[in-house]
Design a protein around this motif. Structure first.
Motif, PDB file in Angstrom:
ATOM      1  N   UNK A   1       7.820  -9.894  16.211  1.00 19.28           N
ATOM      2  CA  UNK A   1       8.832  -8.980  15.675  1.00 19.28           C
ATOM      3  C   UNK A   1      10.236  -9.594  15.757  1.00 19.28           C
TER       4      UNK A   1
ATOM      5  N   UNK B   1      10.416 -11.747  12.740  1.00 20.87           N
ATOM      6  CA  UNK B   1      10.353 -10.960  11.502  1.00 20.87           C
ATOM      7  C   UNK B   1      11.664 -10.203  11.285  1.00 20.87           C
ATOM      8  N   UNK B   2      12.174  -9.580  12.344  1.00 20.94           N
ATOM      9  CA  UNK B   2      13.358  -8.726  12.187  1.00 20.94           C
ATOM     10  C   UNK B   2      14.667  -9.526  12.106  1.00 20.94           C
TER      11      UNK B   2
ATOM     12  N   UNK C   1      11.774  -7.769   4.327  1.00 18.46           N
ATOM     13  CA  UNK C   1      10.385  -8.238   4.445  1.00 18.46           C
ATOM     14  C   UNK C   1      10.037  -9.066   3.204  1.00 18.46           C
TER      15      UNK C   1
ATOM     16  N   UNK D   1       9.256  -6.433   0.046  1.00 17.15           N
ATOM     17  CA  UNK D   1      10.002  -5.186  -0.219  1.00 17.15           C
ATOM     18  C   UNK D   1      11.499  -5.448  -0.066  1.00 17.15           C
TER      19      UNK D   1
ATOM     20  N   UNK E   1      13.652  -3.773   1.813  1.00 15.95           N
ATOM     21  CA  UNK E   1      14.219  -3.555   3.145  1.00 15.95           C
ATOM     22  C   UNK E   1      13.147  -3.133   4.132  1.00 15.95           C
ATOM     23  N   UNK E   2      13.506  -3.123   5.420  1.00 15.65           N
ATOM     24  CA  UNK E   2      12.586  -2.667   6.468  1.00 15.65           C
ATOM     25  C   UNK E   2      12.675  -1.142   6.597  1.00 15.65           C
ATOM     26  N   UNK E   3      11.546  -0.504   6.830  1.00 17.77           N
ATOM     27  CA  UNK E   3      11.510   0.944   7.052  1.00 17.77           C
ATOM     28  C   UNK E   3      11.390   1.192   8.556  1.00 17.77           C
ATOM     29  N   UNK E   4      12.528   1.214   9.238  1.00 19.95           N
ATOM     30  CA  UNK E   4      12.508   1.354  10.695  1.00 19.95           C
ATOM     31  C   UNK E   4      13.040   2.725  11.101  1.00 19.95           C
ATOM     32  N   UNK E   5      12.567   3.248  12.252  1.00 20.43           N
ATOM     33  CA  UNK E   5      13.075   4.539  12.733  1.00 20.43           C
ATOM     34  C   UNK E   5      14.586   4.458  12.974  1.00 20.43           C
TER      35      UNK E   5
ATOM     36  N   UNK F   1      16.365   7.203  14.574  1.00 22.57           N
ATOM     37  CA  UNK F   1      16.744   7.963  15.763  1.00 22.57           C
ATOM     38  C   UNK F   1      16.791   7.050  16.989  1.00 22.57           C
TER      39      UNK F   1
END
Lengths: 143, 148
Positions: free
Chosen positions: B57, B60-61, B66, B69, B71-75, B77
């Motif tokens: 990670x 990757x981050x 990615x 796609x 963008x990244x779909x990260x939480x 909150x």
């Protein structure tokens, strides 16, 4: 005594789980969290392309039989649970992981992977609660 | 292409669950039973998985996107709130009662065991119930904000 032939499948399986989560993030930018994916699959009003969700679930469903055929595992045999325990456990796991935003995969494998504070708290709480639950039902109530 | 990745990662994830023993609820309870005849092997499942993700990670981050796609779909909150903790407590009780977390429960549908079927139906009902409850909370909060 922990023997190597018990540890190795666990470690290898864990490695595959981590690899799958890393690939889904690298290629698709998605967190591999099963409770979140299930919740998304059940969001019938939500717009957008859901095909990837259903294909992930299809892959998930195909795994155990393929593993039994090619990796030398076999269908799990386990003690009968009562109807009450089964229903109550299912409801709690579904409700809890949804309001708590994740389960062993989303918070455990991916959240700890991202070093998310929320996920680390969640894992400590659900792991601790689960251990206390087993203790109570095996050694206090049932014992 | 993203769909093929989803199918493939679902499969690899599931093979990992099977190989590691997570699809057997009795083994999971044996791992959770630290005060009884503790079976520590399953600690290596989360341990092994996290060893991979913590390293992977990071790389990757570091990317801005990615591979497939925008963008990244990260939480988003970050606060540790009551819902997070209360949800984890409920999940922990359910997990400790039966020995299934969501991944292995869904993977094991393929064995067509009645007990697994009943668990999965309850899991779905619990998930839908939580979605309904969250939506109600959300609209109640909006209403409260509106009245202030």
């Amino acid at each position: 005594m922990i023997s190597l032939d018990i540890v190795m499948p666990a470690l290898l399986g864990g490695g595959l789980i981590g690899l799958a989560a890393s690939m889904l993030l690298l290629f698709n930018g998605r967190i591999l969290g099963v409770s979140g994916i299930l919740s998304e699959a059940l969001d019938f009003k939500g717009a957008g392309n859901k095909l990837w969700i259903w294909l992930f679930l299809l892959g998930l469903l195909a795994g155990p039989r393929l593993s039994d055929a090619f990796l030398g595992t076999s269908e799990p045999v386990f003690e009968e649970r009562t109807l009450l325990v089964t229903i109550l456990a299912g409801l709690l796991v579904g409700f809890g992981t949804t309001i708590g935003s994740g389960c062993t995969s989303g918070h455990g494998v991916c959240g700890i992977g991202r070093l998310s504070q929320r996920s680390i708290v969640s894992v400590c709480v659900f792991m601790g609660t689960a251990m206390v639950t087993v203790f109570v039902f095996r050694h206090v109530w049932g014992g | 292409m993203k769909n093929i990745v989803a199918l493939f990662t679902g499969l690899v994830f599931s093979l990992g669950l099977s190989l590691s023993g997570m699809t057997n609820p009795d083994r999971v309870l044996g791992f959770l039973d630290i005060f009884g005849s503790w079976d520590p092997a399953l600690a290596f499942v989360l341990g092994g998985a996290v060893m991979v993700t913590v390293v992977m990670f990071r790389f990757v981050l570091k990317r801005t996107t990615p591979l497939l796609d925008k963008g990244f779909y990260l939480p988003v909150t970050e606060t540790i709130d009551v819902q997070l903790v209360a949800g984890a407590v409920m999940f922990g009780i359910g997990w400790g009662l039966y020995g299934y977390c969501p991944g292995p429960a869904l993977a094991a549908i393929s064995y067509l065991q009645p007990s697994n079927g009943l668990f999965v139906v309850s899991l779905v009902v619990g998930t839908l119930g939580a979605r309904w409850w969250s939506a109600r909370q959300h609209s109640a909060n909006l209403l409260a904000v509106g009245q202030n």
